[in-house]
Scaffold this active site. Structure first.
Site, PDB file in Angstrom:
ATOM      1  N   TYR A  72       0.832  -1.212   0.000  1.00  0.00           N
ATOM      2  CA  TYR A  72       0.000   0.000   0.000  1.00  0.00           C
ATOM      3  C   TYR A  72       0.866   1.262   0.000  1.00  0.00           C
ATOM      4  CZ  TYR A  72      -4.445  -2.303   0.075  1.00  0.00           C
ATOM      5  OH  TYR A  72      -5.540  -3.033  -0.318  1.00  0.00           O
ATOM      6  N   ARG A  75       2.105   1.743  -3.506  1.00  0.00           N
ATOM      7  CA  ARG A  75       1.042   2.256  -4.354  1.00  0.00           C
ATOM      8  C   ARG A  75       0.770   3.726  -4.057  1.00  0.00           C
ATOM      9  NH1 ARG A  75      -3.869  -1.661  -3.700  1.00  0.00           N
ATOM     10  NH2 ARG A  75      -4.833  -0.329  -5.304  1.00  0.00           N
ATOM     11  N   GLN A 107     -14.456   5.028  -7.019  1.00  0.00           N
ATOM     12  CA  GLN A 107     -14.033   3.785  -6.366  1.00  0.00           C
ATOM     13  C   GLN A 107     -12.521   3.822  -6.157  1.00  0.00           C
ATOM     14  OE1 GLN A 107     -16.088   0.184  -8.372  1.00  0.00           O
ATOM     15  NE2 GLN A 107     -16.227   1.847  -9.860  1.00  0.00           N
ATOM     16  N   ASP A 110      -6.741   6.722  -5.165  1.00  0.00           N
ATOM     17  CA  ASP A 110      -5.717   7.756  -5.373  1.00  0.00           C
ATOM     18  C   ASP A 110      -6.374   9.126  -5.134  1.00  0.00           C
ATOM     19  OD1 ASP A 110      -6.295   7.090  -8.823  1.00  0.00           O
ATOM     20  OD2 ASP A 110      -6.926   8.906  -7.799  1.00  0.00           O
ATOM     21  N   HIS A 125     -14.163   3.551  -1.579  1.00  0.00           N
ATOM     22  CA  HIS A 125     -13.237   2.485  -1.118  1.00  0.00           C
ATOM     23  C   HIS A 125     -12.057   3.058  -0.347  1.00  0.00           C
ATOM     24  CE1 HIS A 125     -14.910  -0.130  -4.625  1.00  0.00           C
ATOM     25  NE2 HIS A 125     -15.684  -0.180  -3.564  1.00  0.00           N
ATOM     26  N   CYS A 133      -6.031   3.264  13.053  1.00  0.00           N
ATOM     27  CA  CYS A 133      -5.691   2.102  13.883  1.00  0.00           C
ATOM     28  C   CYS A 133      -6.555   0.919  13.462  1.00  0.00           C
ATOM     29  CB  CYS A 133      -5.938   2.405  15.366  1.00  0.00           C
ATOM     30  SG  CYS A 133      -5.645   0.953  16.402  1.00  0.00           S
ATOM     31  N   SER A 201     -15.130  -1.408 -14.650  1.00  0.00           N
ATOM     32  CA  SER A 201     -15.596  -2.649 -15.276  1.00  0.00           C
ATOM     33  C   SER A 201     -16.953  -3.064 -14.707  1.00  0.00           C
ATOM     34  CB  SER A 201     -14.578  -3.772 -15.035  1.00  0.00           C
ATOM     35  OG  SER A 201     -14.436  -3.949 -13.628  1.00  0.00           O
ATOM     36  N   ALA A 243     -10.604   8.017 -20.894  1.00  0.00           N
ATOM     37  CA  ALA A 243     -11.048   9.189 -20.128  1.00  0.00           C
ATOM     38  C   ALA A 243     -10.326  10.445 -20.607  1.00  0.00           C
ATOM     39  CB  ALA A 243     -10.755   8.944 -18.647  1.00  0.00           C
TER      40      ALA A 243
HETATM   41  C1  BV8 Z   1     -18.508  -6.156   0.626  1.00  0.00           C
HETATM   42  C2  BV8 Z   1      -9.633  -0.806  -2.351  1.00  0.00           C
HETATM   43  C3  BV8 Z   1     -19.844  -7.001   2.413  1.00  0.00           C
HETATM   44  C4  BV8 Z   1      -8.513  -1.743  -1.991  1.00  0.00           C
HETATM   45  C5  BV8 Z   1     -11.228  -2.197  -3.584  1.00  0.00           C
HETATM   46  C6  BV8 Z   1     -19.505 -12.498  -5.852  1.00  0.00           C
HETATM   47  C7  BV8 Z   1     -20.400 -11.724  -6.564  1.00  0.00           C
HETATM   48  C8  BV8 Z   1     -20.597 -10.378  -6.257  1.00  0.00           C
HETATM   49  C9  BV8 Z   1     -19.893  -9.792  -5.210  1.00  0.00           C
HETATM   50  C10 BV8 Z   1     -19.011 -10.563  -4.514  1.00  0.00           C
HETATM   51  C11 BV8 Z   1     -18.805 -11.904  -4.819  1.00  0.00           C
HETATM   52  N1  BV8 Z   1     -17.871 -12.368  -3.966  1.00  0.00           N
HETATM   53  C12 BV8 Z   1     -17.473 -11.370  -3.129  1.00  0.00           C
HETATM   54  C13 BV8 Z   1     -18.180 -10.281  -3.446  1.00  0.00           C
HETATM   55  C14 BV8 Z   1     -18.123  -8.971  -2.795  1.00  0.00           C
HETATM   56  C15 BV8 Z   1     -16.883  -8.230  -3.248  1.00  0.00           C
HETATM   57  C16 BV8 Z   1     -16.836  -8.126  -4.758  1.00  0.00           C
HETATM   58  O1  BV8 Z   1     -17.552  -7.348  -5.350  1.00  0.00           O
HETATM   59  N2  BV8 Z   1     -15.961  -8.945  -5.371  1.00  0.00           N
HETATM   60  C17 BV8 Z   1     -15.854  -8.922  -6.831  1.00  0.00           C
HETATM   61  C18 BV8 Z   1     -14.375  -9.029  -7.233  1.00  0.00           C
HETATM   62  C19 BV8 Z   1     -16.674 -10.071  -7.387  1.00  0.00           C
HETATM   63  N3  BV8 Z   1     -17.034  -6.892  -2.698  1.00  0.00           N
HETATM   64  C20 BV8 Z   1     -16.576  -6.654  -1.471  1.00  0.00           C
HETATM   65  O2  BV8 Z   1     -15.959  -7.436  -0.779  1.00  0.00           O
HETATM   66  C21 BV8 Z   1     -16.916  -5.276  -0.942  1.00  0.00           C
HETATM   67  N4  BV8 Z   1     -17.430  -5.409   0.389  1.00  0.00           N
HETATM   68  O3  BV8 Z   1     -19.181  -6.685  -0.210  1.00  0.00           O
HETATM   69  O4  BV8 Z   1     -18.712  -6.267   1.971  1.00  0.00           O
HETATM   70  C22 BV8 Z   1     -20.056  -6.498   3.768  1.00  0.00           C
HETATM   71  C23 BV8 Z   1     -21.128  -5.647   4.005  1.00  0.00           C
HETATM   72  C24 BV8 Z   1     -21.329  -5.179   5.276  1.00  0.00           C
HETATM   73  C25 BV8 Z   1     -20.447  -5.533   6.315  1.00  0.00           C
HETATM   74  C26 BV8 Z   1     -19.357  -6.367   6.053  1.00  0.00           C
HETATM   75  C27 BV8 Z   1     -19.144  -6.860   4.777  1.00  0.00           C
HETATM   76  C28 BV8 Z   1     -15.674  -4.410  -0.860  1.00  0.00           C
HETATM   77  C29 BV8 Z   1     -15.166  -4.125  -2.251  1.00  0.00           C
HETATM   78  C30 BV8 Z   1     -14.058  -3.079  -2.174  1.00  0.00           C
HETATM   79  C31 BV8 Z   1     -12.730  -3.730  -2.388  1.00  0.00           C
HETATM   80  N5  BV8 Z   1     -11.687  -2.696  -2.465  1.00  0.00           N
HETATM   81  N6  BV8 Z   1     -10.274  -1.263  -3.591  1.00  0.00           N
HETATM   82  C32 BV8 Z   1      -7.403  -1.723  -2.992  1.00  0.00           C
HETATM   83  O5  BV8 Z   1      -7.531  -1.082  -4.054  1.00  0.00           O
HETATM   84  O6  BV8 Z   1      -6.360  -2.333  -2.688  1.00  0.00           O
HETATM   85  S1  BV8 Z   1     -11.890  -2.726  -5.037  1.00  0.00           S
HETATM   86  C33 BV8 Z   1     -11.004  -2.157  -6.381  1.00  0.00           C
HETATM   87  O7  BV8 Z   1     -11.817  -2.524  -7.499  1.00  0.00           O
HETATM   88  C34 BV8 Z   1     -10.800  -0.663  -6.560  1.00  0.00           C
HETATM   89  O8  BV8 Z   1     -11.495   0.160  -5.673  1.00  0.00           O
HETATM   90  C35 BV8 Z   1     -11.329  -0.451  -7.983  1.00  0.00           C
HETATM   91  O9  BV8 Z   1     -11.635   0.825  -8.290  1.00  0.00           O
HETATM   92  C36 BV8 Z   1     -12.493  -1.325  -7.870  1.00  0.00           C
HETATM   93  C37 BV8 Z   1     -13.358  -1.619  -9.002  1.00  0.00           C
HETATM   94  O10 BV8 Z   1     -12.585  -1.932 -10.121  1.00  0.00           O
HETATM   95  P1  BV8 Z   1     -12.602  -0.879 -11.324  1.00  0.00           P
HETATM   96  O11 BV8 Z   1     -12.402   0.470 -10.778  1.00  0.00           O
HETATM   97  O12 BV8 Z   1     -13.812  -1.115 -12.140  1.00  0.00           O
HETATM   98  O13 BV8 Z   1     -11.279  -1.273 -12.081  1.00  0.00           O
HETATM   99  P2  BV8 Z   1     -11.142  -2.403 -13.179  1.00  0.00           P
HETATM  100  O14 BV8 Z   1      -9.684  -2.624 -13.423  1.00  0.00           O
HETATM  101  O15 BV8 Z   1     -12.014  -3.567 -12.815  1.00  0.00           O
HETATM  102  O16 BV8 Z   1     -11.787  -1.752 -14.500  1.00  0.00           O
HETATM  103  C38 BV8 Z   1     -11.112  -0.675 -15.125  1.00  0.00           C
HETATM  104  C39 BV8 Z   1     -11.965  -0.278 -16.294  1.00  0.00           C
HETATM  105  O17 BV8 Z   1     -11.372   0.858 -16.895  1.00  0.00           O
HETATM  106  C40 BV8 Z   1     -12.043  -1.363 -17.347  1.00  0.00           C
HETATM  107  O18 BV8 Z   1     -13.380  -1.475 -17.785  1.00  0.00           O
HETATM  108  C41 BV8 Z   1     -11.151  -0.832 -18.463  1.00  0.00           C
HETATM  109  O19 BV8 Z   1     -11.623  -1.212 -19.745  1.00  0.00           O
HETATM  110  C42 BV8 Z   1     -11.297   0.656 -18.292  1.00  0.00           C
HETATM  111  N7  BV8 Z   1     -10.154   1.444 -18.761  1.00  0.00           N
HETATM  112  C43 BV8 Z   1      -8.876   1.033 -18.958  1.00  0.00           C
HETATM  113  N8  BV8 Z   1      -8.131   2.086 -19.409  1.00  0.00           N
HETATM  114  C44 BV8 Z   1      -8.964   3.166 -19.446  1.00  0.00           C
HETATM  115  C45 BV8 Z   1     -10.245   2.765 -19.037  1.00  0.00           C
HETATM  116  N9  BV8 Z   1     -11.289   3.627 -18.977  1.00  0.00           N
HETATM  117  C46 BV8 Z   1     -11.064   4.906 -19.339  1.00  0.00           C
HETATM  118  N10 BV8 Z   1      -9.847   5.361 -19.760  1.00  0.00           N
HETATM  119  C47 BV8 Z   1      -8.787   4.522 -19.811  1.00  0.00           C
HETATM  120  N11 BV8 Z   1      -7.597   4.975 -20.228  1.00  0.00           N
END
Ligand code: BV8
Length: 252
Positions: A72, A75, A107, A110, A125, A133, A201, A243
């Protein structure tokens, strides 16, 4: 782009009426043009080299916090050395000059929206630059050095109050999102006259479920993305591109 411009002008040319509300919902793709790897783009995703469950989950922290703390901080250093791109700057410009209220809900962890000049940014997020803490949750404001190279392990500081480990102020998988930010994001989606989705995504829930609130309310949605996503089906119009290319043209 014509249709998108028409959607925008309908919201921004309500002379005399209450200004329209434009909600911009961004993901990692927003920062890709600043050189920050996205999460899931095959060749560059930040998780390409790292197992997400190994690095962004509570039990990984409980098992061994030192590699996580090192990852972290690295990053955070990358994000700090990155610059806001033309897309971030266009959104900030839009908020300052459009006769509409432009809000940003991201989301991303940064701080590029803020450094571009966007003011009321909601982080669903958390942030790479906030720490607390891991037990008593007291915010930790101590000095922290961001490594310029990835290092395997670093020892987190301890909380001055309860002596437990300080953790990154981000939301890990399996953790709930911050309630205040979530509520704000929900009401923005419900009240918006136009939603612009940029660079996500639509895979990570519950954040990815937010645009459906606007869609269900019949609100027009513009999606800016280089390739179709899980959210494209909700969009009134999909502007294919990055973007940094599309947002300046859309805002202009
Ligand atoms: C929760 C911080 C419950 C940390 C992040 C099965 C089905 C559904 C859901 C789940 C499941 N199993 C588990 C879950 C829940 C899980 C989840 O959704 N998992 C997914 C992977 C299936 N979610 C959680 O655990 C969440 N919490 O559900 O808690 C709960 C409720 C109450 C009490 C207790 C518990 C927590 C989720 C948060 C996780 N933390 N980040 C870190 O970064 O280290 S998530 C991380 O992914 C980032 O925040 C990021 O932003 C986020 C989402 O991803 P995207 O931003 O969409 O990025 P990605 O790479 O996927 O896509 C980029 C896009 O940009 C692409 O489309 C690409 O084509 C496009 N692109 C590329 N270049 C460009 C562009 N666009 C424009 N211009 C460009 N140049």
């Amino acid at each position: 782009m014509i249709q998108a411009r028409d959607l925008v002008s309908r919201v921004t040319s309500r002379a005399g009426e209450t200004p329209g509300k434009i909600e911009v919902f961004t993901g990692a793709g927003m920062s890709a043009d600043s050189g920050i790897a996205t999460y899931r783009d095959a060749h560059t995703g930040v998780w390409e080299n790292v197992d997400p469950q190994a690095m962004a989950s509570i039990d990984a922290w409980a098992r061994d916090p030192e590699p996580m703390w090192a990852w972290y901080l690295w990053r955070a250093g990358l994000a700090q050395r990155a610059l806001p791109n033309a897309g971030h700057l266009a959104l900030a410009e839009w908020a300052q000059h459009a006769d509409a209220q432009v809000t940003v809900t991201t989301q991303n962890i940064d701080n590029l929206h803020e450094r571009a000049g966007s003011t009321d940014v909601v982080h669903l997020h958390g942030s790479l630059f906030s720490f607390r803490c891991s037990i008593c949750s007291r915010p930790w404001k101590g000095e922290v050095e961001f490594p310029s190279e990835p290092v395997a392990r670093l020892t987190p500081p301890t909380c001055p109050l309860c002596k437990n480990l300080v953790r990154p102020g981000v939301v890990w998988f399996g953790e709930g999102l911050p309630a205040k930010e979530w509520d704000e994001a929900e009401s923005r989606m419900r009240e918006a006259d136009l939603v612009v989705i940029v660079g996500t995504s639509g895979v990570v829930y519950p954040a990815a479920g937010l645009p459906a609130l606007a869609h269900d309310a019949g609100t027009p949605i513009i999606e800016v993305t280089p390739k179709r996503t899980d959210l494209s089906a909700l969009a009134t119009v999909v502007l294919e591109g990055t973007a940094a290319e599309v947002l300046p043209a859309l805002v202009a």
